[in-house]
Motif scaffolding. Structure first.
Motif, PDB file in Angstrom:
ATOM      1  N   THR A 242       0.855  -1.196   0.000  1.00 20.05           N
ATOM      2  CA  THR A 242       0.000   0.000   0.000  1.00 20.05           C
ATOM      3  C   THR A 242       0.884   1.237   0.000  1.00 20.05           C
ATOM      4  O   THR A 242       1.856   1.320   0.735  1.00 20.05           O
TER       5      THR A 242
ATOM      6  N   GLY B 185       0.425   5.209   0.503  1.00 19.20           N
ATOM      7  CA  GLY B 185      -0.643   6.052   1.063  1.00 19.20           C
ATOM      8  C   GLY B 185      -1.719   5.077   1.518  1.00 19.20           C
ATOM      9  O   GLY B 185      -1.444   4.187   2.308  1.00 19.20           O
ATOM     10  N   ASN B 186      -2.934   5.228   0.925  1.00 18.35           N
ATOM     11  CA  ASN B 186      -3.970   4.229   1.248  1.00 18.35           C
ATOM     12  C   ASN B 186      -4.274   3.349   0.049  1.00 18.35           C
ATOM     13  O   ASN B 186      -5.191   2.532   0.095  1.00 18.35           O
ATOM     14  N   GLU B 187      -3.507   3.556  -1.036  1.00 18.36           N
ATOM     15  CA  GLU B 187      -3.792   2.848  -2.290  1.00 18.36           C
ATOM     16  C   GLU B 187      -3.109   1.490  -2.343  1.00 18.36           C
ATOM     17  O   GLU B 187      -1.894   1.404  -2.117  1.00 18.36           O
ATOM     18  N   PRO B 188      -3.825   0.410  -2.662  1.00 16.66           N
ATOM     19  CA  PRO B 188      -3.143  -0.866  -2.897  1.00 16.66           C
ATOM     20  C   PRO B 188      -2.439  -0.836  -4.258  1.00 16.66           C
ATOM     21  O   PRO B 188      -3.010  -0.375  -5.245  1.00 16.66           O
TER      22      PRO B 188
END
Ligand code: AQP
Length: 350
Positions: free
Chosen positions: A180, A182-185
């Motif tokens: 991940t 940031g919060n992005e996979p």
């Protein structure tokens, strides 16, 4: 379990900054983690091409690792040039990194001096080789002093750009890992590197000038405590360390604008494994004539066993050579796993 990587250059006597900012933290990270510690001899060429004493400098850094408490059986200790995959990945990263990114590196500006045109291309590309050192093991955690923070941010940028530029190839070859950002996979090949900078002395300053970092290349030997200094030298250097006329404050805020006092308190705190507030609780209101002798005793107590063991290891180098040889073999095997996949991702035939 974290995969930890860090390195130290064989470019002169190790000093207290290298010990507190780096080596002592390498030792602490061994418990529960998988650690790879490297004598980065190829980096040592970036500022000075010819080193008469390269073999002995390389051994002495490895000896410092072992004397400080690194276990070369459980972890890996080796020298960088024994693993050519570092240089191979660094070339690929030279093609990933952008000149604009390199131009922002403050260490290059400091080390290149006024006549930048005469600096080596290696000095300019140093952070790209450093990124390769870490990522060729896909290491995630890197204990360093604060001066290396910018280089680690660059390593993250390089990893991220490689992951994006080769996203399709990474998916096709199936080598990626899910991370991940940031919060992005993201499905990536290289992980995001986390700098481990901390403790009460992430940046140990010169004993002669509290605004400059303690450094191997400072022409004044009085500016630093070397790991090989004997008790008399340690005592002399601390007694002569620059201070201001006031005594020690009782609160941390009282160290503001007093870089030399702040530095000595930070060194004491790091050596005693305390916070700066604890040190001031003990010494607040006292003069340096009281604090300095206490610091001398503490520094000698902590450093003397390490110095003694380093000397013993350097007397008969066969033990250190065997550690480096075995560490090099283990590191090469692991680095080659990454490089086979990287060559595949890029599309190199081999
Ligand atoms: N003053 C310092 N305080 C805290 N950490 C420090 N380190 C270096 N100086 C300080 C950390 O030591 C590790 C190894 O450093 P290096 O040998 O790879 O290179 P360097 O940063 O260039 O070290 P020097 O001793 O200051 O050498 P010169 O004089 O050549 O610049 C790194 O983790 C570094 O952060």
């Amino acid at each position: 379990k974290k995969l930890v990587f860090s390195g130290v250059q064989p470019t002169g006597n190790l000093h207290l900054g290298n010990y507190l900012g780096a080596i002592r933290r390498f030792v602490a990270l061994q418990e529960g983690n998988d650690c790879i510690y490297c004598v980065v001899d190829m980096h040592a060429l970036t500022a000075q091409l010819v080193h008469e004493d390269m073999p002995s400098q390389t051994r002495s850094i490895a000896a410092a690792f072992i004397a400080a408490g690194i276990d070369p059986e459980k972890h890996i200790v080796f020298n960088q040039s024994a693993v050519p995959q570092h240089a191979e990945l660094a070339w690929i990263f030279n093609c990933v990194a952008r000149i604009g990114w390199m131009n922002r590196m403050t260490q290059f500006k400091d080390k290149a001096g006024k006549d930048r045109e005469q600096a080596s291309l290696g000095l300019y590309a140093y952070p790209s080789l450093m990124a390769a050192d870490i990522l060729v093991y896909r290491a995630t955690h890197v204990p360093v002093g604060e001066d290396q923070k910018q280089h680690l941010e660059l390593a993250r940028d390089i990893a991220m750009k490689f992951n994006l530029d080769y996203a399709e190839h990474i998916s096709r070859t199936g080598y990626g890992v899910d991370i991940t950002v940031g919060n992005e996979p993201v499905h990536a090949y290289f992980p995001m590197v986390e700098p481990l900078i901390g403790g009460p002395a992430p940046r140990v300053m010169s004993l002669r000038d509290g605004t400059k970092k303690m450094s191997k290349s400072d022409p004044s030997d009085l500016s630093r405590i070397n790991l090989m200094d004997d008790e008399d030298a340690i005592s002399k250097k601390i007694r002569k360390a620059k201070t201001d006329p006031d005594g020690l404050p009782s609160e941390i805020d009282g160290l503001q604008g007093r870089p030399e006092a702040d530095n000595l308190v930070a060194i004491y705190a790091a050596l005693a494994d305390k916070s700066k507030a604890d040190v001031l609780a003990e010494f607040g209101g006292q003069q340096f004539s009281v604090f300095k002798p206490a610091l001398v005793d503490l520094a000698i107590n902590v450093l003397a066993p390490i110095t003694g063991e380093m000397r013993r290891l350097m007397d008969d180098t066969s033990h250190i050579d065997a550690i480096l040889r075995k560490g090099g073999e283990r590191a090469r095997a692991r680095a080659e796993v990454t490089m086979r996949q990287v060559r595949d991702v890029i599309g190199f035939l081999y």
